[in-house]
Design a protein around this motif. Sequence first.
Motif, short mmCIF file in Angstrom:
data_model
loop_
_atom_site.label_atom_id
_atom_site.label_comp_id
_atom_site.label_asym_id
_atom_site.label_seq_id
_atom_site.Cartn_x
_atom_site.Cartn_y
_atom_site.Cartn_z
N THR A 155 3.17 6.18 -2.28
CA THR A 155 4.49 6.91 -2.20
C THR A 155 5.22 7.02 -3.23
O THR A 155 5.87 6.12 -3.83
CB THR A 155 4.93 6.58 -0.81
N LYS A 156 5.95 8.31 -3.35
CA LYS A 156 6.87 8.25 -4.44
C LYS A 156 8.41 8.10 -3.92
O LYS A 156 9.01 7.41 -4.75
CB LYS A 156 6.91 9.86 -4.81
N GLN A 157 8.53 7.99 -2.80
CA GLN A 157 9.66 7.70 -2.23
C GLN A 157 9.57 6.78 -1.09
O GLN A 157 9.86 7.07 0.10
CB GLN A 157 10.90 8.62 -1.86
N PRO A 158 9.22 5.34 -1.25
CA PRO A 158 8.93 4.39 -0.39
C PRO A 158 9.98 4.08 0.45
O PRO A 158 10.08 3.73 1.62
CB PRO A 158 8.50 3.12 -0.95
N GLU A 159 11.33 4.42 0.01
CA GLU A 159 12.57 3.87 0.91
C GLU A 159 12.73 4.95 2.04
O GLU A 159 13.37 4.32 2.91
CB GLU A 159 13.49 3.99 -0.19
N ALA A 160 12.22 5.84 1.94
CA ALA A 160 12.15 6.98 3.19
C ALA A 160 11.00 6.32 4.30
O ALA A 160 11.22 6.91 5.63
CB ALA A 160 11.86 8.24 2.82
N VAL A 161 10.04 5.55 3.77
CA VAL A 161 9.06 5.16 4.92
C VAL A 161 9.50 3.70 5.34
O VAL A 161 9.06 3.61 6.64
CB VAL A 161 7.83 5.28 4.26
N ASN A 184 14.51 -5.18 -2.46
CA ASN A 184 13.13 -5.69 -2.21
C ASN A 184 12.05 -4.35 -2.39
O ASN A 184 11.07 -4.84 -2.86
CB ASN A 184 13.17 -5.86 -0.57
N ILE A 185 12.49 -3.22 -2.28
CA ILE A 185 11.40 -2.28 -2.88
C ILE A 185 10.82 -2.30 -4.08
O ILE A 185 9.67 -2.27 -4.45
CB ILE A 185 11.99 -0.81 -2.17
N GLU A 186 12.01 -2.60 -5.09
CA GLU A 186 11.83 -2.83 -6.38
C GLU A 186 10.91 -3.89 -6.73
O GLU A 186 9.87 -3.84 -7.38
CB GLU A 186 13.00 -2.90 -7.22
N MET A 203 0.82 -1.19 0.12
CA MET A 203 -0.03 -0.04 -0.08
C MET A 203 0.90 1.37 0.06
O MET A 203 0.50 2.39 -0.85
CB MET A 203 -0.74 -0.11 1.23
N ILE A 204 2.16 1.29 0.88
CA ILE A 204 2.79 2.51 0.94
C ILE A 204 3.42 2.62 -0.56
O ILE A 204 3.83 3.68 -0.80
CB ILE A 204 3.91 2.28 1.83
N ILE A 205 4.17 1.67 -1.02
CA ILE A 205 4.83 1.70 -2.48
C ILE A 205 3.64 2.09 -3.52
O ILE A 205 4.17 2.95 -4.41
CB ILE A 205 5.29 0.51 -2.65
N LYS A 206 2.55 1.83 -3.23
CA LYS A 206 1.65 2.31 -4.25
C LYS A 206 1.19 3.70 -4.36
O LYS A 206 0.87 4.24 -5.38
CB LYS A 206 0.17 1.34 -3.95
#
Length: 449
Positions: free
Chosen positions: A271-277, A284-286, A266-269
């Motif tokens: 958020t533009k910069q999910p690595e900050a959250v 893994n984020i990719e 949900m956050i990745i969907k």
Amino acid sequence: MYQALYRSFRPETFETLLGQEHIERILKNQLASGTTGHAYIFCGTRGTGKTTTARLLAKALNCTGEKEGNVEKPCGKCANCRSIAEGSFVDVMEIDAASNRGVDDIRELRDTVNFPPIQGRYKVYIIDEAHMLTKLPATILSRCLRLDFRRVSEEVLMKRFAEICREIGSEIDSDALALIAANADGSVRDGLSLLDRCVSAGGHITRADVLQLLGMAGSETYIEITDKVLSGQTGEALAVLAKVLAEGKEVNQFGKDWVEHFRNLMIIKYTKQPEAVLNLSLENIERLRVQAEGVSMERIRQCVLQLSKALADAKWSPRPRILFELAIITMSEGEVEEAVPVRRTVPAVGQTAAAKPAEAPKPVVQTPAPAPKPAAPAPVQKAPEPEEDPFFAMNSSEAPPSEFFDIAPPADYVDEPVSMPPQEAPRPSKPAAEPISATENDELWLRVL
């Protein structure tokens, strides 16, 4: 004797207290200005420093050390501070309200309060788990200074855990510390207990070691089982769950981490910069970004609710594994039903659905509408006749009934009209009193009180 990390690294001064800067500022200012309160209520989740802060306040009130530079009380080095830390200070008494809640315990507490301090300047009572005594009424809460403790952020926990590992001479990777801090859920004591478990294994600690020691699965496992569920492969998803549990992973912990995986999607969907959250690597984020592109937000919501329900029911179930297997089947079949939607069309006027054979239209016979009936005239309401007073009836021009008298009237009786005195003109009515304004009402009400 070996002491656990959460005991050996308990804060001894306000500077070493983690994540409670707002409370530290209040207590320091009260100590410096001499405006310390007579009673406090510390509220917050477990492991955030409530009992530790109470001990620090007791140390500061009885500290005999001299102020050195910017270091404020408590110093943590004087005899009183060391005695309070060891639990041998006479004037600081810690009471466990969960086990000392009887009438005799409260009576003894009330008797000892009247005696002055013996060893220090102040006598301090620390009542732990005070909510176990009884329900605290508003009359008590209003007489206490309430301080709410917050959950400690993962960044602060990671920094402190790294310092502890350097002090004890243990090597641990940063991603392993990040995983421990994430599972601490804002509790310093829980995080130190997890770190103690991992450090006890010895050697260089990696993220894989933490996953194995804590009974957790890696992110690739949640990506795999989520792909199986979203594609409707129910059997393959159940096989992944069975493999994870066969490796010794705890089913409830697996469910919690799976819910966290859907939260990451949900956050990745959105958020533009999910690595900050998110506390995840860029690789893994990719991978999660690819998976998030193929699932809708509604589907994520359904899966989170289904797993959350299974987690809640698993607390009271002797076989929690069955609940998660049922959740997997429900989520997988839900995706299959959505993958093949049933298209329903509304037939036009005069047509039927395509699945049924066409039928000849039936002739519509229209019957003439009956003429409207004329409305009945409204009944005329007559004013009610006033009741007749027997006294005026007796003096009226009409002859009274013979039943009214005890004896019959004589034969030569002549009914003569009785002259009535003229009636006075009606007096003018008094003007209505002016309504009392809202201000006068309020003043009256206030005066009465």
